[in-house]
Design a protein around this motif. Structure first.
Motif, PDB file in Angstrom:
ATOM      1  N   PHE A   1       0.831  -1.202   0.000  1.00  0.00           N
ATOM      2  CA  PHE A   1       0.000   0.000   0.000  1.00  0.00           C
ATOM      3  C   PHE A   1       0.868   1.255   0.000  1.00  0.00           C
ATOM      4  CE2 PHE A   1      -4.172  -1.897   0.867  1.00  0.00           C
ATOM      5  CZ  PHE A   1      -5.010  -0.930   0.330  1.00  0.00           C
ATOM      6  N   PHE A   2       1.887   1.273   0.837  1.00  0.00           N
ATOM      7  CA  PHE A   2       2.704   2.473   0.960  1.00  0.00           C
ATOM      8  C   PHE A   2       3.786   2.549  -0.108  1.00  0.00           C
ATOM      9  CE2 PHE A   2       0.649   2.205   5.023  1.00  0.00           C
ATOM     10  CZ  PHE A   2       0.431   3.527   5.364  1.00  0.00           C
ATOM     11  N   CYS A   3       4.034   1.463  -0.825  1.00  0.00           N
ATOM     12  CA  CYS A   3       4.952   1.504  -1.963  1.00  0.00           C
ATOM     13  C   CYS A   3       4.257   1.969  -3.238  1.00  0.00           C
ATOM     14  CB  CYS A   3       5.580   0.128  -2.184  1.00  0.00           C
ATOM     15  SG  CYS A   3       6.758  -0.385  -0.924  1.00  0.00           S
ATOM     16  N   VAL A   4       3.014   1.574  -3.408  1.00  0.00           N
ATOM     17  CA  VAL A   4       2.291   1.896  -4.638  1.00  0.00           C
ATOM     18  C   VAL A   4       1.640   3.274  -4.558  1.00  0.00           C
ATOM     19  CG1 VAL A   4       0.406   1.180  -6.172  1.00  0.00           C
ATOM     20  CG2 VAL A   4       1.894  -0.539  -5.117  1.00  0.00           C
ATOM     21  N   LEU A   5       1.093   3.622  -3.394  1.00  0.00           N
ATOM     22  CA  LEU A   5       0.304   4.844  -3.235  1.00  0.00           C
ATOM     23  C   LEU A   5       1.105   5.914  -2.505  1.00  0.00           C
ATOM     24  CD1 LEU A   5      -3.047   3.165  -2.167  1.00  0.00           C
ATOM     25  CD2 LEU A   5      -2.248   3.672  -4.472  1.00  0.00           C
ATOM     26  N   ARG A   6       0.662   7.146  -2.657  1.00  0.00           N
ATOM     27  CA  ARG A   6       1.299   8.274  -1.994  1.00  0.00           C
ATOM     28  C   ARG A   6       0.533   8.622  -0.716  1.00  0.00           C
ATOM     29  NH1 ARG A   6       2.543  12.302  -7.172  1.00  0.00           N
ATOM     30  NH2 ARG A   6       4.165  11.003  -8.130  1.00  0.00           N
ATOM     31  N   ILE A   7       0.850   7.889   0.333  1.00  0.00           N
ATOM     32  CA  ILE A   7       0.248   8.130   1.643  1.00  0.00           C
ATOM     33  C   ILE A   7       1.354   8.703   2.518  1.00  0.00           C
ATOM     34  CG2 ILE A   7      -1.056   7.098   3.542  1.00  0.00           C
ATOM     35  CD1 ILE A   7      -1.771   4.800   1.705  1.00  0.00           C
ATOM     36  N   ARG A   8       1.459  10.017   2.534  1.00  0.00           N
ATOM     37  CA  ARG A   8       2.585  10.663   3.204  1.00  0.00           C
ATOM     38  C   ARG A   8       2.151  11.744   4.189  1.00  0.00           C
ATOM     39  NH1 ARG A   8       4.239   6.748   1.377  1.00  0.00           N
ATOM     40  NH2 ARG A   8       6.047   6.390   0.024  1.00  0.00           N
ATOM     41  N   ARG A   9       0.869  12.032   4.287  1.00  0.00           N
ATOM     42  CA  ARG A   9       0.397  13.051   5.217  1.00  0.00           C
ATOM     43  C   ARG A   9      -0.360  12.399   6.364  1.00  0.00           C
ATOM     44  NH1 ARG A   9      -3.162  16.992   1.747  1.00  0.00           N
ATOM     45  NH2 ARG A   9      -4.115  14.956   1.307  1.00  0.00           N
ATOM     46  N   VAL A  10      -0.458  13.124   7.465  1.00  0.00           N
ATOM     47  CA  VAL A  10      -1.142  12.586   8.636  1.00  0.00           C
ATOM     48  C   VAL A  10      -2.612  12.331   8.328  1.00  0.00           C
ATOM     49  CG1 VAL A  10      -1.793  13.060  11.025  1.00  0.00           C
ATOM     50  CG2 VAL A  10       0.476  13.698  10.207  1.00  0.00           C
ATOM     51  N   ILE A  11      -3.255  13.218   7.586  1.00  0.00           N
ATOM     52  CA  ILE A  11      -4.668  13.040   7.253  1.00  0.00           C
ATOM     53  C   ILE A  11      -4.859  11.797   6.381  1.00  0.00           C
ATOM     54  CG2 ILE A  11      -4.498  14.572   5.245  1.00  0.00           C
ATOM     55  CD1 ILE A  11      -7.528  14.123   7.614  1.00  0.00           C
ATOM     56  N   ASP A  12      -3.900  11.530   5.484  1.00  0.00           N
ATOM     57  CA  ASP A  12      -3.971  10.308   4.676  1.00  0.00           C
ATOM     58  C   ASP A  12      -3.798   9.070   5.544  1.00  0.00           C
ATOM     59  OD1 ASP A  12      -4.252  11.886   2.408  1.00  0.00           O
ATOM     60  OD2 ASP A  12      -2.097  11.938   2.027  1.00  0.00           O
ATOM     61  N   LEU A  13      -2.886   9.147   6.513  1.00  0.00           N
ATOM     62  CA  LEU A  13      -2.671   8.016   7.415  1.00  0.00           C
ATOM     63  C   LEU A  13      -3.921   7.725   8.233  1.00  0.00           C
ATOM     64  CD1 LEU A  13      -0.810   5.947   8.811  1.00  0.00           C
ATOM     65  CD2 LEU A  13      -0.130   7.771  10.381  1.00  0.00           C
ATOM     66  N   LEU A  14      -4.574   8.751   8.717  1.00  0.00           N
ATOM     67  CA  LEU A  14      -5.790   8.552   9.509  1.00  0.00           C
ATOM     68  C   LEU A  14      -6.894   7.901   8.683  1.00  0.00           C
ATOM     69  CD1 LEU A  14      -5.892  11.906  11.532  1.00  0.00           C
ATOM     70  CD2 LEU A  14      -5.181   9.638  12.333  1.00  0.00           C
ATOM     71  N   LEU A  15      -7.043   8.326   7.438  1.00  0.00           N
ATOM     72  CA  LEU A  15      -8.048   7.712   6.561  1.00  0.00           C
ATOM     73  C   LEU A  15      -7.706   6.256   6.281  1.00  0.00           C
ATOM     74  CD1 LEU A  15     -10.513   7.818   4.725  1.00  0.00           C
ATOM     75  CD2 LEU A  15      -9.066   8.821   2.943  1.00  0.00           C
ATOM     76  N   PHE A  16      -6.441   5.985   6.031  1.00  0.00           N
ATOM     77  CA  PHE A  16      -6.021   4.604   5.775  1.00  0.00           C
ATOM     78  C   PHE A  16      -6.279   3.724   6.991  1.00  0.00           C
ATOM     79  CE2 PHE A  16      -2.724   1.360   6.227  1.00  0.00           C
ATOM     80  CZ  PHE A  16      -2.907   0.629   5.062  1.00  0.00           C
ATOM     81  N   CYS A  17      -5.946   4.211   8.178  1.00  0.00           N
ATOM     82  CA  CYS A  17      -6.155   3.426   9.394  1.00  0.00           C
ATOM     83  C   CYS A  17      -7.638   3.169   9.637  1.00  0.00           C
ATOM     84  CB  CYS A  17      -5.538   4.148  10.590  1.00  0.00           C
ATOM     85  SG  CYS A  17      -3.730   4.229  10.568  1.00  0.00           S
ATOM     86  N   ALA A  18      -8.470   4.162   9.361  1.00  0.00           N
ATOM     87  CA  ALA A  18      -9.912   3.970   9.544  1.00  0.00           C
ATOM     88  C   ALA A  18     -10.434   2.875   8.617  1.00  0.00           C
ATOM     89  CB  ALA A  18     -10.643   5.287   9.290  1.00  0.00           C
ATOM     90  N   LEU A  19     -10.007   2.888   7.367  1.00  0.00           N
ATOM     91  CA  LEU A  19     -10.436   1.848   6.435  1.00  0.00           C
ATOM     92  C   LEU A  19      -9.883   0.488   6.828  1.00  0.00           C
ATOM     93  CD1 LEU A  19      -9.988   3.751   3.030  1.00  0.00           C
ATOM     94  CD2 LEU A  19     -12.123   3.252   4.224  1.00  0.00           C
ATOM     95  N   ALA A  20      -8.623   0.449   7.265  1.00  0.00           N
ATOM     96  CA  ALA A  20      -8.010  -0.829   7.634  1.00  0.00           C
ATOM     97  C   ALA A  20      -8.693  -1.447   8.851  1.00  0.00           C
ATOM     98  CB  ALA A  20      -6.520  -0.624   7.908  1.00  0.00           C
ATOM     99  N   LEU A  21      -9.107  -0.624   9.798  1.00  0.00           N
ATOM    100  CA  LEU A  21      -9.755  -1.159  10.997  1.00  0.00           C
ATOM    101  C   LEU A  21     -11.117  -1.763  10.689  1.00  0.00           C
ATOM    102  CD1 LEU A  21      -8.793   1.577  13.610  1.00  0.00           C
ATOM    103  CD2 LEU A  21      -7.915  -0.756  13.452  1.00  0.00           C
ATOM    104  N   PHE A  22     -11.784  -1.268   9.649  1.00  0.00           N
ATOM    105  CA  PHE A  22     -13.066  -1.862   9.265  1.00  0.00           C
ATOM    106  C   PHE A  22     -12.882  -3.257   8.676  1.00  0.00           C
ATOM    107  CE2 PHE A  22     -14.998   2.378   9.523  1.00  0.00           C
ATOM    108  CZ  PHE A  22     -16.217   2.047  10.101  1.00  0.00           C
ATOM    109  N   LEU A  23     -11.659  -3.596   8.245  1.00  0.00           N
ATOM    110  CA  LEU A  23     -11.416  -4.941   7.729  1.00  0.00           C
ATOM    111  C   LEU A  23     -11.590  -6.001   8.807  1.00  0.00           C
ATOM    112  CD1 LEU A  23      -8.284  -4.261   5.480  1.00  0.00           C
ATOM    113  CD2 LEU A  23     -10.636  -4.659   4.727  1.00  0.00           C
ATOM    114  N   VAL A  24     -11.526  -5.591  10.073  1.00  0.00           N
ATOM    115  CA  VAL A  24     -11.769  -6.536  11.162  1.00  0.00           C
ATOM    116  C   VAL A  24     -13.186  -7.086  11.085  1.00  0.00           C
ATOM    117  CG1 VAL A  24     -11.825  -6.791  13.667  1.00  0.00           C
ATOM    118  CG2 VAL A  24     -10.082  -5.359  12.601  1.00  0.00           C
TER     119      VAL A  24
END
Length: 383
Positions: A99-122
């Protein structure tokens, strides 16, 4: 370290590390339940029992879940537990890294969105099976002829796709077309060595054998995916309420408005994104029936990928080269104003600069005579 170095370290190291940790913690959750009621109890127990007793898929068992489907079982089997943790941890680690090699997730707001989506995978595990194929499509269209780093990422994604395809049949219906189309695209770019599809086949056979399956049964297992899926749609498919389907369609239209249609690269990414939406729709609105939330999570992931991927049309609208071209256009416009500046300054006029220099224009020498040179005088004398 100065402030700029700290910021670069945070963007390139800290943010990806935190995102990968969240992905691992969300997917390594086994999802065991103390009690399972209804028809789900039978197939959850069957998935774990089949791996614990080495039943052969394609011969002893035909289902739309494969040899690694014990990862999805909510029933605890002591013999399977170590394998569940190993596969889930390995899959989550490699998927988060990609995910972090292919996409440009470099800001805190991007990290928060990614974490929110990843936690729903539970809560909605099936969605994570579609993500490697989506990332592969974006990575392959960005990969240059001699880009070994992106080739390594594609090989890792091929491994994740091989794992996903032997968990559930929905991953096959997305992964195989993605592989075929991106391979055709690479051949069109004169990249005639099909490294990624060969690695996918190799990893598929390797994982199948690791799960205790006889390779002779692999064709029958693979064909059984399609037979069972067709029978499931015909006899047991449950369509979700129309209100949910309308909401999904509106969300798909919003995300689809970011698709590009100019050039082969944009066409390929758009076509594979539409295929991803179709598989996600089937996953949530037909197979799950009244619980279509997996489709909405898959749609949210697609929207995030469109936002973060350098290969997406939406991202390229604000891409630095576009801004550079616009800046160049403004520069040309500014230079064109030079033509409006008078080319000759009257002899009696001079310009005093901030440095104390005086610019004087030459006097007219009459026709046929060369003009005098301009002179610049300052505190240090004439130049």
């Amino acid at each position: 370290m100065n402030t700029s170095s700290l910021r670069a370290f945070g963007r390139q190291t800290v943010i990806p590390a935190l995102g990968i940790i969240v992905m691992v913690l969300s997917l390594i959750d086994t999802g065991y339940q103390s009690s399972v009621r209804g028809l789900d109890l039978s197939w959850h127990a069957m998935l774990g029992y089949a791996h614990a007793h080495n039943l052969q898929h394609g011969r002893d068992l035909l289902f739309n879940y494969g040899p690694l489907s014990f990862m999805e079982s909510a029933i605890y089997f002591e013999k399977n537990h170590a394998d569940v943790l190993l596969l889930r941890g390995l899959y989550a680690l490699t998927l988060g890294l990609c995910f972090f090699c292919v996409l440009r997730i470099r800001r805190v707001i991007d990290l928060l969105l990614f974490c929110a989506l990843a936690l729903f995978l539970v809560l909605l595990h099936d969605v994570y099976l579609l993500l490697p194929a989506l990332l592969l499509a974006h990575n392959e269209v960005q990969r240059g002829p001699k880009d070994r780093a992106r080739l390594a990422v594609s090989i890792v994604l091929a491994f994740d796709m091989a794992l996903a395809c032997q968990v559930q049949s929905g991953a096959v219906f997305l992964s195989v077309p993605v592989l075929l189309l991106v391979t055709a695209y690479r051949i069109r770019l004169r990249d005639y060595v099909p490294v990624v599809p060969v690695c996918f086949v190799f990893f598929s056979l390797l994982v199948f054998a690791w799960a205790g399956q006889d390779l002779v049964n692999f064709p029958a297992f693979f064909a059984g995916y399609f037979d069972v899926s067709q029978a499931y749609n015909a006899d047991m498919g449950l369509h979700a309420p129309w209100g949910y389907q309308l909401a999904f369609a509106l969300g798909a239209l919003v995300v689809g408005s970011t698709f590009g249609l100019r050039g082969m690269q944009q066409l390929l990414v758009s076509a594979l994104s539409i295929l991803y939406l179709m598989v996600a729709y089937k996953m949530g609105f037909i197979r799950h029936g009244e619980h279509p939330f997996a489709s909405f999570l898959a749609l949210a992931f697609l929207g995030a990928v469109q936002l973060w991927s350098p290969a997406s049309h939406f991202r390229n609208r604000g891409h630095p080269p576009d801004r550079a071209i616009a800046a160049a256009g403004r520069r040309v416009q500014d230079l064109s104003l030079v033509d409006q500046i008078p080319r000759r300054v009257p002899a009696e006029h001079s310009v005093q600069t901030d440095a104390g220099c005086r610019l004087s224009a030459p006097k007219s020498e009459g026709p046929g005579r060369a003009p005098r040179r301009h002179s610049v005088q300052g505190h240090s004398g004439a130049i």
